[in-house]
Each structure stands twice: as structure tokens, then as C-alpha cells.
Design a protein around this motif. Structure first.
Motif, PDB file in Angstrom:
ATOM      1  N   LYS A  87      26.519  53.765  -1.135  1.00  0.00           N
ATOM      2  CA  LYS A  87      27.060  52.401  -1.077  1.00  0.00           C
ATOM      3  C   LYS A  87      27.946  52.115  -2.279  1.00  0.00           C
ATOM      4  N   CYS A  88      27.846  52.911  -3.319  1.00  0.00           N
ATOM      5  CA  CYS A  88      28.518  52.633  -4.591  1.00  0.00           C
ATOM      6  C   CYS A  88      29.866  53.343  -4.679  1.00  0.00           C
ATOM      7  N   CYS A  89      30.728  53.083  -3.711  1.00  0.00           N
ATOM      8  CA  CYS A  89      31.996  53.795  -3.715  1.00  0.00           C
ATOM      9  C   CYS A  89      33.070  53.050  -2.921  1.00  0.00           C
ATOM     10  N   LEU A  90      34.296  53.484  -3.161  1.00  0.00           N
ATOM     11  CA  LEU A  90      35.434  53.033  -2.378  1.00  0.00           C
ATOM     12  C   LEU A  90      35.660  54.006  -1.231  1.00  0.00           C
ATOM     13  N   VAL A  91      35.980  53.477  -0.065  1.00  0.00           N
ATOM     14  CA  VAL A  91      36.320  54.331   1.076  1.00  0.00           C
ATOM     15  C   VAL A  91      37.748  54.102   1.542  1.00  0.00           C
ATOM     16  N   ALA A  92      38.413  53.072   1.000  1.00  0.00           N
ATOM     17  CA  ALA A  92      39.815  52.816   1.325  1.00  0.00           C
ATOM     18  C   ALA A  92      40.472  52.100   0.155  1.00  0.00           C
ATOM     19  N   VAL A  93      41.724  52.455  -0.106  1.00  0.00           N
ATOM     20  CA  VAL A  93      42.515  51.824  -1.165  1.00  0.00           C
ATOM     21  C   VAL A  93      43.894  51.516  -0.608  1.00  0.00           C
ATOM     22  N   THR A  94      44.322  50.273  -0.806  1.00  0.00           N
ATOM     23  CA  THR A  94      45.645  49.850  -0.359  1.00  0.00           C
ATOM     24  C   THR A  94      46.386  49.251  -1.547  1.00  0.00           C
ATOM     25  N   LEU A  95      47.633  49.672  -1.733  1.00  0.00           N
ATOM     26  CA  LEU A  95      48.491  49.068  -2.742  1.00  0.00           C
ATOM     27  C   LEU A  95      49.441  48.114  -2.033  1.00  0.00           C
ATOM     28  N   ASP A  96      49.604  46.932  -2.581  1.00  0.00           N
ATOM     29  CA  ASP A  96      50.471  45.921  -2.001  1.00  0.00           C
ATOM     30  C   ASP A  96      51.905  46.441  -1.909  1.00  0.00           C
ATOM     31  N   LYS A  97      52.435  46.479  -0.699  1.00  0.00           N
ATOM     32  CA  LYS A  97      53.780  47.016  -0.485  1.00  0.00           C
ATOM     33  C   LYS A  97      54.858  46.158  -1.135  1.00  0.00           C
ATOM     34  N   ASP A  98      54.649  44.852  -1.232  1.00  0.00           N
ATOM     35  CA  ASP A  98      55.625  43.983  -1.894  1.00  0.00           C
ATOM     36  C   ASP A  98      55.655  44.222  -3.396  1.00  0.00           C
ATOM     37  N   THR A  99      54.546  44.648  -3.953  1.00  0.00           N
ATOM     38  CA  THR A  99      54.463  44.898  -5.385  1.00  0.00           C
ATOM     39  C   THR A  99      54.997  46.276  -5.731  1.00  0.00           C
ATOM     40  N   ILE A 100      54.671  47.268  -4.916  1.00  0.00           N
ATOM     41  CA  ILE A 100      54.900  48.651  -5.324  1.00  0.00           C
ATOM     42  C   ILE A 100      56.354  49.092  -5.270  1.00  0.00           C
ATOM     43  N   GLY A 101      57.096  48.743  -4.235  1.00  0.00           N
ATOM     44  CA  GLY A 101      58.450  49.254  -4.119  1.00  0.00           C
ATOM     45  C   GLY A 101      58.447  50.764  -3.987  1.00  0.00           C
ATOM     46  N   GLN A 102      59.625  51.361  -4.070  1.00  0.00           N
ATOM     47  CA  GLN A 102      59.751  52.818  -3.978  1.00  0.00           C
ATOM     48  C   GLN A 102      60.079  53.350  -5.364  1.00  0.00           C
TER      49      GLN A 102
ATOM     50  N   GLN B 105      47.123  44.500  -6.152  1.00  0.00           N
ATOM     51  CA  GLN B 105      48.465  43.946  -6.202  1.00  0.00           C
ATOM     52  C   GLN B 105      48.662  43.223  -7.525  1.00  0.00           C
ATOM     53  N   ILE B 106      49.911  42.964  -7.834  1.00  0.00           N
ATOM     54  CA  ILE B 106      50.276  42.215  -9.017  1.00  0.00           C
ATOM     55  C   ILE B 106      50.849  40.883  -8.545  1.00  0.00           C
ATOM     56  N   ILE B 107      50.263  39.786  -9.029  1.00  0.00           N
ATOM     57  CA  ILE B 107      50.751  38.448  -8.706  1.00  0.00           C
ATOM     58  C   ILE B 107      50.833  37.665 -10.018  1.00  0.00           C
ATOM     59  N   ASP B 108      52.006  37.112 -10.293  1.00  0.00           N
ATOM     60  CA  ASP B 108      52.188  36.290 -11.499  1.00  0.00           C
ATOM     61  C   ASP B 108      51.672  36.977 -12.758  1.00  0.00           C
ATOM     62  N   ARG B 109      52.045  38.253 -12.925  1.00  0.00           N
ATOM     63  CA  ARG B 109      51.670  39.034 -14.107  1.00  0.00           C
ATOM     64  C   ARG B 109      50.171  39.217 -14.258  1.00  0.00           C
ATOM     65  N   LYS B 110      49.472  39.164 -13.145  1.00  0.00           N
ATOM     66  CA  LYS B 110      48.022  39.388 -13.139  1.00  0.00           C
ATOM     67  C   LYS B 110      47.691  40.472 -12.122  1.00  0.00           C
ATOM     68  N   LEU B 111      46.669  41.243 -12.424  1.00  0.00           N
ATOM     69  CA  LEU B 111      46.181  42.261 -11.509  1.00  0.00           C
ATOM     70  C   LEU B 111      45.165  41.624 -10.576  1.00  0.00           C
ATOM     71  N   VAL B 112      45.383  41.787  -9.281  1.00  0.00           N
ATOM     72  CA  VAL B 112      44.478  41.243  -8.273  1.00  0.00           C
ATOM     73  C   VAL B 112      43.764  42.416  -7.606  1.00  0.00           C
ATOM     74  N   LEU B 113      42.436  42.396  -7.684  1.00  0.00           N
ATOM     75  CA  LEU B 113      41.601  43.393  -7.016  1.00  0.00           C
ATOM     76  C   LEU B 113      40.822  42.662  -5.923  1.00  0.00           C
ATOM     77  N   ALA B 114      41.229  42.846  -4.686  1.00  0.00           N
ATOM     78  CA  ALA B 114      40.546  42.225  -3.554  1.00  0.00           C
ATOM     79  C   ALA B 114      39.636  43.269  -2.935  1.00  0.00           C
ATOM     80  N   VAL B 115      38.350  42.970  -2.866  1.00  0.00           N
ATOM     81  CA  VAL B 115      37.361  43.934  -2.391  1.00  0.00           C
ATOM     82  C   VAL B 115      36.703  43.407  -1.128  1.00  0.00           C
TER      83      VAL B 115
END
Length: 167
Positions: free
Chosen positions: A10-25, A63-73
Motif C-alpha cells: 500500500k506504501c507506493c505509487l502506481v501511477a505518475v502524471t506530469l501536468d502537460k501545461d506545465t511541462i512543455g517539450q 504540476q507547478i501553479i503560481d510558483r508552487k509545486l502541487v502534488l495531487a494524490v
């Protein structure tokens, strides 16, 4: 969204998504680091929400919003659990220095002598470790991660910030 194999823990991540609007190429080297970090993170990690330890395994959106790191779990089934918002100010100097040394490293691996590459890589790893320790400290009391998980998360945070640095 990248998804890892089914996990018994139970103590793990099984999926990770990076915000596409934040990341760019990013440049190919940065894109490669992102893919490797996500793959390695999903293969082996320790990630526990302090108040939701029995709700794992987890999905994570960064994702990054307003110079803050957002971790949505979320739970693995997609039910939202918590969103942590962290100031990036404590990480900015380390990330800036990390970008500079990474640029030197990528340039060196194309033209420099092996001893020069190794010296730059030692500095790069040192900054990466410093950022990872700081991330563990910043998450303390909210999210428990081990050092290797923090290293991979630091890489992903750096990738998210790459766009914001004008690179």
C-alpha cells in the motif's frame, strides 16, 4: 500518464502524471531523464500519505501553479485523497544550479575527456542529492518517501521547472 505494475504494498505509487501545461517539450536529454525517472519511480518507490496510509497504493499528479509545486494524490482507483502545495523557493537555488551543471554535463558527454565528464557528473549527483534531501525535509509530516523516491521526484520537479526557466 505512466502506470507501473500492480503492487501488493500500500506504501507506493502506481501511477505518475506530469501536468502537460506545465511541462512543455524539453530538449531530448531532459525528455530522456523524465522517462527514466518515471519508469524507475514506478518500478520501486516508497510513498506514504501520513493521514491516508491505509488508502494506498497511490496515483500522483505533479504540476507547478503560481510558483508552487502541487502534488495531487489519489487512491489507485482515482478517488482523490489530498493535494499538497509546497513553495518552490527553498528548491530554486538547487534547481538553478542543477540546470547549469546538467547543461555542462550534456555538452561534456559529446566532446570532453572521460575524466572531465566524471568530475562534472560528481557535482551533478551532489546537487541532485542535496535537492532530494531538501525534498524529504519539505514533505516531512505530510508524505513519507525514501531517498531513492525523493531523487526521482526531484528529477521530475526539475523537468517541470525546465519550461519555466526559459530553456
Amino acid at each position: 500518464m505512466a502506470t507501473g505494475p500492480a503492487k501488493d504494498e500500500k506504501c507506493c505509487l502506481v501511477a505518475v502524471t506530469l501536468d502537460k501545461d506545465t511541462i512543455g517539450q524539453g530538449p531530448p536529454d531532459v525528455e530522456h531523464e523524465r522517462r527514466v525517472a518515471i519508469y524507475d519511480l514506478l518500478e520501486k518507490n516508497r510513498f506514504v500519505l501520513r493521514d491516508y496510509a491505509d488508502e494506498g497504493p497511490y496515483n500522483l499528479r505533479l504540476q507547478i501553479i503560481d510558483r508552487k509545486l502541487v502534488l495531487a494524490v489519489d487512491r489507485q482507483d482515482g478517488v482523490p485523497l489530498i493535494t499538497h502545495i509546497l513553495s518552490l523557493t527553498p528548491l530554486r537555488r538547487i534547481v538553478r544550479d542543477y540546470f547549469l551543471i546538467c547543461e555542462s554535463y550534456y555538452a561534456a558527454i559529446r566532446t570532453a575527456m572521460p575524466s572531465q565528464i566524471e568530475a562534472i557528473d560528481v557535482g551533478r549527483r551532489g546537487l541532485h542529492d542535496e535537492g532530494s534531501h531538501l525534498l524529504i525535509e519539505r514533505l516531512k509530516g505530510k508524505i513519507e518517501v525514501d531517498f531513492e523516491t525523493a531523487r526521482r521526484l526531484f528529477t521530475l520537479i526539475s523537468v517541470l521547472l525546465w519550461k519555466g526557466q526559459g530553456r
